[in-house]
Scaffold this motif. Structure first.
Motif, PDB file in Angstrom:
ATOM      1  N   SER A  31      -5.791   2.302  14.177  1.00  0.00           N
ATOM      2  CA  SER A  31      -5.272   1.406  13.300  1.00  0.00           C
ATOM      3  C   SER A  31      -5.483   1.274  11.665  1.00  0.00           C
ATOM      4  CB  SER A  31      -6.882  -0.058  13.552  1.00  0.00           C
ATOM      5  OG  SER A  31      -7.316   0.833  14.903  1.00  0.00           O
ATOM      6  N   ASN A  32      -5.348   1.480  11.232  1.00  0.00           N
ATOM      7  CA  ASN A  32      -4.563   1.273   9.438  1.00  0.00           C
ATOM      8  C   ASN A  32      -3.316   2.094  10.125  1.00  0.00           C
ATOM      9  OD1 ASN A  32      -7.630   0.914   9.162  1.00  0.00           O
ATOM     10  ND2 ASN A  32      -8.093   3.083   7.979  1.00  0.00           N
ATOM     11  N   LEU A  33      -2.943   1.479   8.177  1.00  0.00           N
ATOM     12  CA  LEU A  33      -1.499   2.196   8.076  1.00  0.00           C
ATOM     13  C   LEU A  33      -2.015   2.920   6.565  1.00  0.00           C
ATOM     14  CD1 LEU A  33       0.819  -1.234   7.505  1.00  0.00           C
ATOM     15  CD2 LEU A  33       0.994   0.168   8.596  1.00  0.00           C
ATOM     16  N   LEU A  34      -0.501   4.012   7.121  1.00  0.00           N
ATOM     17  CA  LEU A  34      -0.209   4.564   5.404  1.00  0.00           C
ATOM     18  C   LEU A  34       0.667   4.360   4.446  1.00  0.00           C
ATOM     19  CD1 LEU A  34      -1.321   7.698   4.301  1.00  0.00           C
ATOM     20  CD2 LEU A  34       0.507   8.662   5.369  1.00  0.00           C
ATOM     21  N   LEU A  35      -0.450   4.135   3.038  1.00  0.00           N
ATOM     22  CA  LEU A  35       0.292   3.897   1.966  1.00  0.00           C
ATOM     23  C   LEU A  35       0.719   4.705   0.908  1.00  0.00           C
ATOM     24  CD1 LEU A  35      -0.743   1.090   2.935  1.00  0.00           C
ATOM     25  CD2 LEU A  35      -1.759   0.527   0.761  1.00  0.00           C
ATOM     26  N   GLU A  36       1.667   4.905   0.682  1.00  0.00           N
ATOM     27  CA  GLU A  36       1.647   6.266  -0.002  1.00  0.00           C
ATOM     28  C   GLU A  36       2.742   6.064  -1.349  1.00  0.00           C
ATOM     29  OE1 GLU A  36       2.155  10.441   1.984  1.00  0.00           O
ATOM     30  OE2 GLU A  36       2.983   8.553   2.647  1.00  0.00           O
ATOM     31  N   ALA A  37       1.955   5.352  -2.674  1.00  0.00           N
ATOM     32  CA  ALA A  37       3.352   4.971  -3.974  1.00  0.00           C
ATOM     33  C   ALA A  37       3.730   5.784  -4.735  1.00  0.00           C
ATOM     34  CB  ALA A  37       1.917   3.585  -4.597  1.00  0.00           C
ATOM     35  N   THR A  38       4.755   5.982  -4.876  1.00  0.00           N
ATOM     36  CA  THR A  38       5.019   6.886  -6.469  1.00  0.00           C
ATOM     37  C   THR A  38       5.332   6.179  -7.718  1.00  0.00           C
ATOM     38  OG1 THR A  38       7.296   6.965  -5.173  1.00  0.00           O
ATOM     39  CG2 THR A  38       5.979   8.614  -5.091  1.00  0.00           C
ATOM     40  N   ARG A  39       5.897   6.173  -8.933  1.00  0.00           N
ATOM     41  CA  ARG A  39       6.285   4.900  -9.663  1.00  0.00           C
ATOM     42  C   ARG A  39       6.673   4.224  -9.563  1.00  0.00           C
ATOM     43  NH1 ARG A  39       7.549  10.392 -13.885  1.00  0.00           N
ATOM     44  NH2 ARG A  39       9.278   9.915 -12.407  1.00  0.00           N
ATOM     45  N   ASP A  40       8.151   4.175  -8.484  1.00  0.00           N
ATOM     46  CA  ASP A  40       9.455   3.385  -7.825  1.00  0.00           C
ATOM     47  C   ASP A  40       9.355   2.677  -6.337  1.00  0.00           C
ATOM     48  OD1 ASP A  40      10.099   5.611  -7.851  1.00  0.00           O
ATOM     49  OD2 ASP A  40      11.684   5.275  -8.495  1.00  0.00           O
ATOM     50  N   SER A  56       9.753   2.310   3.221  1.00  0.00           N
ATOM     51  CA  SER A  56       9.813   2.410   2.048  1.00  0.00           C
ATOM     52  C   SER A  56      10.841   1.080   1.054  1.00  0.00           C
ATOM     53  CB  SER A  56      10.720   3.279   1.185  1.00  0.00           C
ATOM     54  OG  SER A  56      11.965   3.817   1.787  1.00  0.00           O
ATOM     55  N   ILE A  57       9.617   0.600  -0.353  1.00  0.00           N
ATOM     56  CA  ILE A  57       9.975  -0.604  -0.745  1.00  0.00           C
ATOM     57  C   ILE A  57       9.655  -0.234  -1.542  1.00  0.00           C
ATOM     58  CG2 ILE A  57       9.358  -3.040  -1.540  1.00  0.00           C
ATOM     59  CD1 ILE A  57       7.038  -2.761   0.990  1.00  0.00           C
ATOM     60  N   ASN A  58      11.324  -0.685  -2.509  1.00  0.00           N
ATOM     61  CA  ASN A  58      11.544  -0.527  -3.983  1.00  0.00           C
ATOM     62  C   ASN A  58      10.807  -0.996  -4.793  1.00  0.00           C
ATOM     63  OD1 ASN A  58      13.086   1.470  -3.829  1.00  0.00           O
ATOM     64  ND2 ASN A  58      14.574   0.110  -3.423  1.00  0.00           N
ATOM     65  N   THR A  59       9.395  -0.444  -5.523  1.00  0.00           N
ATOM     66  CA  THR A  59       8.523  -1.788  -5.862  1.00  0.00           C
ATOM     67  C   THR A  59       8.035  -1.234  -7.562  1.00  0.00           C
ATOM     68  OG1 THR A  59       6.946  -3.275  -6.046  1.00  0.00           O
ATOM     69  CG2 THR A  59       7.041  -1.696  -4.580  1.00  0.00           C
ATOM     70  N   GLN A  60       7.411  -1.830  -8.384  1.00  0.00           N
ATOM     71  CA  GLN A  60       6.734  -1.143  -9.825  1.00  0.00           C
ATOM     72  C   GLN A  60       5.863  -0.527  -9.550  1.00  0.00           C
ATOM     73  OE1 GLN A  60       8.382   0.159 -12.508  1.00  0.00           O
ATOM     74  NE2 GLN A  60      10.451  -0.760 -11.171  1.00  0.00           N
ATOM     75  N   ILE A  61       5.102   0.190  -9.544  1.00  0.00           N
ATOM     76  CA  ILE A  61       3.988   0.679  -9.368  1.00  0.00           C
ATOM     77  C   ILE A  61       2.395   1.470 -10.619  1.00  0.00           C
ATOM     78  CG2 ILE A  61       2.627   2.449  -7.924  1.00  0.00           C
ATOM     79  CD1 ILE A  61       4.669   1.724  -5.769  1.00  0.00           C
ATOM     80  N   GLY A  62       1.971   1.597 -11.039  1.00  0.00           N
ATOM     81  CA  GLY A  62       1.214   2.086 -12.322  1.00  0.00           C
ATOM     82  C   GLY A  62       1.102   3.395 -11.307  1.00  0.00           C
TER      83      GLY A  62
END
Length: 367
Positions: A31-40, A56-62
């Protein structure tokens, strides 16, 4: 770990991946989404174990992040927030805090390592083809309505995807009607047949653009991968033997007429109002330059429509399920279509003038 993203940037990709998530599943993590973030980049992944969509979404991530979060709850939160809100997601332990303006939500997470990610099948017999998105979407729409739904013959609950030389043929059938469409590919390939499940086809129709940007399709014996617009869709294939469609498509039906698609569609919709609710039967009565559509029901009510057509063939009186005829008229875009018949006991063939690539066959019914 903090992610800042605009609601509009997140909402469409989130809707796209969440649509395959099953509400009630024996595995809670599905029932969940996997969220994986790298820098951008933020990658959202959803799976039902048969199909997987990653976007994939391009966004600024710290920093970097990997977690799973309730797909439906995150989507509902996103939808309910005002337009153009900035969303902040902060992770700590087994929680994600979602903040937007004065709103704050704390959501439970499950570990990303437990998420059942589908991996690409590694095999030597992979065929890779490229086709414009709008072409593939149109091909799917021409045939998907003829697929079976939850048929015990599981191989009918999907579309045949057949590569034959430089042709891509796509076929759907539920045993009562069959829809066939074909297009030319830029290269020639070894013959390959697979059956793509119904749910995957319906998702692809939603996800594909009306643009001529290409989709990359990788086919192997057990899996198909679609790659377009930052979306990676992996699907298992149905293991089974599809019926030999070439034996079903008739050749040499002598009695035919060309008719305005919208005129006959509206006439059939009107005639179908009084057809039997269970069997949906309609009689097509053909005479010289005339087509009559007649339906009756168990209350002895009757509807009749008469159309003037250019027809000099045999006089015929044949019954069909009107829904099957309305379906094809709704899903083929050409202004004119051709109906062809052999005799009162044989199938009806629907084609498009000057187009060998589309064929639709409906079996007759006794009325």
């Amino acid at each position: 770990m903090n992610i800042k993203i605009n609601r509009e940037t997140l909402l469409k990709p989130l809707s796209s991946v969440t649509s395959i998530v099953e509400r009630r599943h024996t595995l809670p993590i599905l029932s969940n989404l996997l969220l994986e973030a790298t820098r951008d980049k933020l990658v959202l992944t959803a799976t039902d174990l048969e199909m997987q969509i990653s976007l994939s979404i391009n966004t600024q991530i710290g920093g970097e992040l990997s977690t799973t979060i309730s797909a439906k709850k995150l989507l509902d939160i996103c939808r309910a927030l005002p337009e153009n809100t900035d969303i902040n997601m902060t992770t700590s332990d087994s929680r994600v805090a979602v903040k937007a303006g004065k709103s704050k939500f704390n959501l439970q997470t499950l570990p990303a390592v437990d998420y059942p990610v589908m991996t690409k099948a590694i095999g030597t017999d992979t065929v890779v083809i490229n086709i414009a998105q709008n072409v593939l979407k149109e091909l799917f729409k021409q045939v998907e309505f003829a697929m079976a739904q939850q048929d015990i013959r599981y191989y009918l609950n999907g579309l045949l995807f057949e590569i034959d030389g430089n042709r891509l043929n796509i076929v759907g059938t539920d045993g009562h009607r069959l829809s066939f469409t074909s297009t030319e590919l830029s290269k020639s390939y070894a013959k390959q047949n697979i059956i793509i499940p119904r749910k995957t086809i319906i998702e692809l129709i939603k996800l594909l653009d009306d643009s001529d940007q290409e989709v990359g399709i990788e086919l192997s014996a057990t899996q198909v991968n679609f790659n377009f617009n930052g979306i990676k869709l992996i699907t298992k294939v149905i293991d089974g033997k599809f019926p030999d469609y070439s034996r079903v498509i008739p050749v040499g039906h002598q009695n035919n007429f060309t008719v305005d698609r919208m005129v006959v569609l509206l006439a059939m919709q009107r005639a179908s109002i009084l057809s039997n609710e269970k069997y949906r039967g309609i009689r097509l009565v053909l005479g010289t330059n005339s087509l009559r559509l007649i339906s009756t029901n168990s209350e002895q009510e009757e509807a009749e429509e008469e159309l003037e057509i250019n027809y000099l063939g045999d006089a015929l009186d044949i019954g069909f399920n009107v829904t099957y005829l309305i379906d094809v008229l709704n899903n083929v875009n050409n202004p004119e279509i051709i109906f062809s018949f052999a005799d009162a006991n044989s199938s009806c063939l629907v084609t498009i003038p000057n187009d060998q690539n589309y064929k639709y066959v409906v079996m007759p019914m006794r009325i």
